[in-house]
Scaffold this motif. Sequence first.
Motif, short mmCIF file in Angstrom:
data_model
loop_
_atom_site.label_atom_id
_atom_site.label_comp_id
_atom_site.label_asym_id
_atom_site.label_seq_id
_atom_site.Cartn_x
_atom_site.Cartn_y
_atom_site.Cartn_z
N ILE A 71 0.84 -1.20 0.00
CA ILE A 71 0.00 0.00 0.00
C ILE A 71 0.88 1.25 0.00
N MET A 72 1.92 1.22 0.85
CA MET A 72 2.81 2.38 0.91
C MET A 72 3.61 2.54 -0.38
N VAL A 73 4.08 1.40 -0.92
CA VAL A 73 4.81 1.48 -2.18
C VAL A 73 3.93 2.07 -3.27
N GLN A 74 2.67 1.62 -3.33
CA GLN A 74 1.73 2.15 -4.31
C GLN A 74 1.51 3.64 -4.09
N HIS A 75 1.43 4.02 -2.80
CA HIS A 75 1.24 5.44 -2.46
C HIS A 75 2.42 6.28 -2.95
N TYR A 76 3.62 5.79 -2.67
CA TYR A 76 4.81 6.53 -3.09
C TYR A 76 4.92 6.62 -4.62
N LEU A 77 4.59 5.52 -5.29
CA LEU A 77 4.64 5.52 -6.75
C LEU A 77 3.63 6.51 -7.33
N LYS A 78 2.45 6.56 -6.72
CA LYS A 78 1.41 7.48 -7.19
C LYS A 78 1.87 8.93 -7.02
N ILE A 79 2.47 9.22 -5.87
CA ILE A 79 2.97 10.58 -5.63
C ILE A 79 4.09 10.90 -6.61
N GLY A 80 4.99 9.91 -6.83
CA GLY A 80 6.08 10.12 -7.77
C GLY A 80 5.59 10.39 -9.17
N GLY A 81 4.59 9.62 -9.61
CA GLY A 81 4.03 9.83 -10.94
C GLY A 81 3.39 11.19 -11.08
N ARG A 82 2.65 11.61 -10.06
CA ARG A 82 2.01 12.92 -10.10
C ARG A 82 3.06 14.03 -10.14
N THR A 83 4.15 13.85 -9.37
CA THR A 83 5.21 14.87 -9.34
C THR A 83 5.85 15.01 -10.71
N LEU A 84 6.10 13.87 -11.38
CA LEU A 84 6.71 13.93 -12.71
C LEU A 84 5.80 14.61 -13.71
N LEU A 85 4.49 14.32 -13.63
CA LEU A 85 3.55 14.93 -14.56
C LEU A 85 3.33 16.40 -14.26
N LYS A 86 3.37 16.75 -12.99
CA LYS A 86 3.15 18.15 -12.61
C LYS A 86 4.31 19.02 -13.08
N ASN A 87 5.54 18.53 -12.88
CA ASN A 87 6.73 19.30 -13.27
C ASN A 87 7.27 18.74 -14.58
N LYS A 88 6.54 19.03 -15.65
CA LYS A 88 6.88 18.42 -16.94
C LYS A 88 8.26 18.86 -17.43
N THR A 89 8.57 20.14 -17.29
CA THR A 89 9.87 20.63 -17.76
C THR A 89 11.00 19.97 -16.99
N TYR A 90 10.86 19.93 -15.68
CA TYR A 90 11.87 19.28 -14.83
C TYR A 90 12.02 17.81 -15.21
N SER A 91 10.90 17.13 -15.36
CA SER A 91 10.95 15.70 -15.68
C SER A 91 11.58 15.46 -17.04
N PHE A 92 11.19 16.30 -18.03
CA PHE A 92 11.72 16.14 -19.38
C PHE A 92 13.24 16.33 -19.40
N ILE A 93 13.70 17.43 -18.79
CA ILE A 93 15.14 17.70 -18.79
C ILE A 93 15.90 16.60 -18.07
N ASN A 94 15.39 16.16 -16.95
CA ASN A 94 16.09 15.14 -16.17
C ASN A 94 16.12 13.80 -16.90
N ILE A 95 14.99 13.42 -17.47
CA ILE A 95 14.94 12.13 -18.18
C ILE A 95 15.81 12.17 -19.42
N ILE A 96 15.75 13.28 -20.17
CA ILE A 96 16.57 13.39 -21.38
C ILE A 96 18.05 13.33 -21.04
N GLY A 97 18.46 14.08 -20.01
CA GLY A 97 19.87 14.07 -19.61
C GLY A 97 20.36 12.69 -19.22
N LEU A 98 19.57 12.01 -18.38
CA LEU A 98 19.96 10.67 -17.95
C LEU A 98 19.91 9.68 -19.10
#
Length: 871
Positions: A71-98
Motif C-alpha cells: 500500500i505504501m509502495v503504491q502510495h509513493y509511486l502514485k505521488i512520484g508519478g504525479r510529481t513527474l507529470l506536474k513538473n513536466k519541464t523538470y521531468s523532461f530535462i532530467n529524463i533526457i539528460g539521464l
Amino acid sequence: MQTPKSATAFLRWFCRKDYLEEIEGDLVEVYEKEVEESPRKAKWKFAWSVLKYIRPGFVKNLSLTAFNNPIMVQHYLKIGGRTLLKNKTYSFINIIGLTVGIACCLSLFVFVNYESGFDNFHPHSNETFRVVQQTTYPDQTLYWNTTAFPLAEALRNDFQDLSLVTQTAGPLNRLFVVENQGNKNVQFESDYVLFVDAQYPEVFELFWIEGDKTTAFQHPHSVVLTESIARKCFGNTMSTESILGKTILLAGKDPLLVTGLVKDVPGNTNLRYEMLVPYEFFKLNNPYYSTNWSGNYSGTTFVVVPENKSSAAIESSIASWKKKYLNQDDDLRISYKLQPLKSIHTESLYGSSPGGYTMSATILQTATFVGIFILLIAVANFINLVTANSVARSKEVGIRKIIGSTKTDLFKQFIIENSLLVLISILLGSALSMIMLSQGNTILSSLNLHLQLGWTDAGLILLLGGLIIILGTFYPAIAFSATKPLQIISGSMVISRTRGFSVRKSLMVFQFVIVQLFVIGAIVVAAQMDLIKRKDLGFNSEAVLMIPIPQSEKLQVLKNELIGNSEVEEITFGSGPPMAINGLQLGTRYRSSEMANQQGIESEMKIGDVNYLNFYGLELIAGRNLIDNKENFDEFIVNERLIKSLNWTAEEAIGRKLVINEGEGTIIGVTRDFHNNSLQNDISPCIIINWTYFLNLAFVRIKNVNPIVMQSIEKSWKETFPASIYKYEFIDDSIANEYFIETISFKGFTLFSFIVIVIGCMGLIGLMTFITSRRTKEVGIRKVLGASVSEIILFFSKEFILMLLLAFIIALPFSYFFMQEWLKGFTYHVEMSIWMFLGGGLITFLIAGLSTGYLATKAALANPIKSIKNE
C-alpha cells in the motif's frame, strides 16, 4: 559486558528501538563468542554475525528494503508519478539528460567490450600466440606480423613442447569462377581467401554446418566455404548438403572441390575468411615462396603453448634454434617473438593479420573514459536537478515531518520517486543505445562490426541503474529527510556545505571541467584533420582512378583504348601511387657501391613508367626523367630523403651507383620530397624504377567525373580484359581511408562534445532554477530598492562565471597533456596555441551564458510585488 558502540550505532541505524532492546542481550553473547574464538578477527566476524542475526529485523525495518508494504509502495509511486507529470519541464530535462548519458555510456562500453574481446571464442585463445618477426638493421628495426613460410613446419617438427602449430597464407590470386549455375558462369573476387593447414581447425574455432574438419583439408584441391559466399556461388535455393562436392575454379583454371560449409566468421576476429583452401595447394603452386627462409611474404604462424610452459621460455629456445635454418646474416638480424592472440587486435606495433585491423588500446581506454565521464556528468546533472526540484517541494517536506512522517518515510519517498525517474531513463537509454549501435554498425561497416545489446549486457544495465540510483538519489534523499522541519519552512535550509562551497557547485565545476576537456579536444582534433585535408602532399592526385591490370603485356592495348576517350586527360602505369595506400608498398635496401652489404638502408621502391613523374607532378630538382618506354632497371630516380641519408647533394648524386637488393643501377634523377607515407609517419627514402613486371595498376586522370565517363572507361577495360573483373577506386578516397580511424575519432569526439555540452547546460539550468527559486524574495526586494535588470542578471551570473572560470583553469593542464599525447601519433601535426584553449573556453562561456541567460532575465523581469507576496 556492554554491546560495542559501533554495533549499537549499527543497530540503531537499521532497527527500531524496541527491536534493539529485544536482541541486545543476545548480541552480547555473540560478541563474546567471537572474541574467544578469534580475537584478531572478532570485529569482522561479529559484523557478519550481526547481519545474519538481525536479518528478520533488517528486512523489516531497513529503509532500503522496507518497501514490503504494497500500500505504501503504491502510495509513493502514485505521488512520484504525479510529481513527474506536474513538473513536466523538470521531468523532461532530467529524463533526457539521464537517457542520453546512459545511452552513450552503454554504447561505448559495448564497443569497448566488443573490441577488447577479439578472438576470445577460440578454444585455445589463452594459450595461442602469433609468431612475429623483428628484423634489426643498423639504422632501424622492422616489425613484421608475417614470417617465412617454412617456419611453421620446422617448429612443428623440432619443438615437442608446442601443443599445436598452424599457419595461414594470404591469396596471390582472388579470382574465382563457378560454372553451370543456371547455364551462366558466376565470376567474382574474394578479399578473404585464406590458405590453412590441417592443424588450423584444431587451433581456431570453425562453426561447421556441413563437412568433417578432420578430412576437409586433406586433399590439396579442396575448399571450405562460409554461408554467405556459398549463397553467392550457388544461390539461395541450393541446400547445404548439395553444396558439398561442387566445384569452384580458382583463376578460372584450378578446380577446387567443396568439402565443407561453415558459418560466417564472427566480426570480432582478426582471422577473417570467406574461403579456406588447403595450404598444400599453396605449396604445390608456389614452391619458391613455400621453401624460402630469407623472404617474408604473406605467411602467418601460430603456436599453442602448453599451460606448463611459458612463452618466454619458448622464445628463448627459438632464439638459439633458428640458426639451424637461417643463413648467418639472417640469423644475426632476425628474431622471433610470441605475441598473445588476444593482443593482436590492440597492439599496433606488428599490425593485424590479413583481413583484420588493429584498434589501438589507447582508443579503447579513451572510449571507456569518455563513457564514464558522460555518465558522471549525467548523474551530477541529475543530482542538481533533483535537489533543485526538492527545494521547490521543501514546504511539502516540512509539513510532512510536522504531521508525523519519519526520516525513514521521507527517505523512502524520495528514493522511490527518483528511482522511478531513473527506471524510465534506463529503459529509454537502452532503446537509444540499440539505435546508436545499429547506426554505428552501418557507419563502420568497413570494419565488419556487429555491435548490439544482448542478454549479457543486462548485468551492465542493472549495474549502471544501481549506481545512478545510489549516486543520484541517496544524497538528496538523505539531505532532505535529515533536515529539521522548521528549518525547511523558514527557508533557512542549507544542504551539505563545505567551507562555503556547496556540493552542487562542486558538481557543476566538475561537469564543466569535463566539458572544457571535450571542447578543447574537439578544436585540436578539428585543426589536425584540417591539416590532413589541406596539406600539400607533394603530388597531384585529383580525379585519378586506380584500376588493377591483370596482364602487364596488354598495357599498351589498354592505353590505346583509353587515350581515344576525350574525357581522359592522361594515363600512367605503376605499382602504386606516390603515397603508400592499401598496402601497395614495395620495399628494398640500398647502399652506395662503396658501402658494405650490412650497411644497407631500408627504402621504399616504386615502379613507374616514363610518364609517372609528369602524371603526378613530381618535381625533379636534378638530373632527368626516364626517356623511353623500355624497361630501364639499371636507371634509378630517387628522392631527397635518400640522398641526404648518404650525405650527397642532388648534383653529386647524379651518375652515382646505387646498390639495392634486386641489383645495381645509376641515379639519373632526384625528385623533391613528397609524402610517400601517411602523415602519421615521416617521409622515407624512395627509389622509382621502370620495371615492367610490377606495372600492375593503371592510373587514369579524367576531366569530369560522371556516370557516362565511368561507364566508357569500364567498357574499354573489359574489352581489353574480358576474362577479368573490373574494379576501381579514386586515389583521393584511398588516401582519406588512411585516416579512417582518425576521422571516426574526430566525428565521435565532436558528437560527444556536443552531448557533454548539452548535458552540462542542463545542469546549469538546474542550478539556476535552484538559485532563482531560493532568491525570489531577495530579487523582489532588490528591485524595490532600485536595482536594475542588468544588475540583477549580473548578480545571478557572477556565480556561474566564477565556476566556469575555475573549471577552465582546472581543465587547461589536463587538456594540454591529453591532446599533446594524441598529436604525438602524427609526425606532421598542428602546434597547439593559446587560441585553441581560449576559443574552447569562449565557446563554453557563450553556450552556458545562453542557457542560463533566459532564467536570469526572467527572474530579473518578474514583478517584485508578486515575488515578495509569494514568499
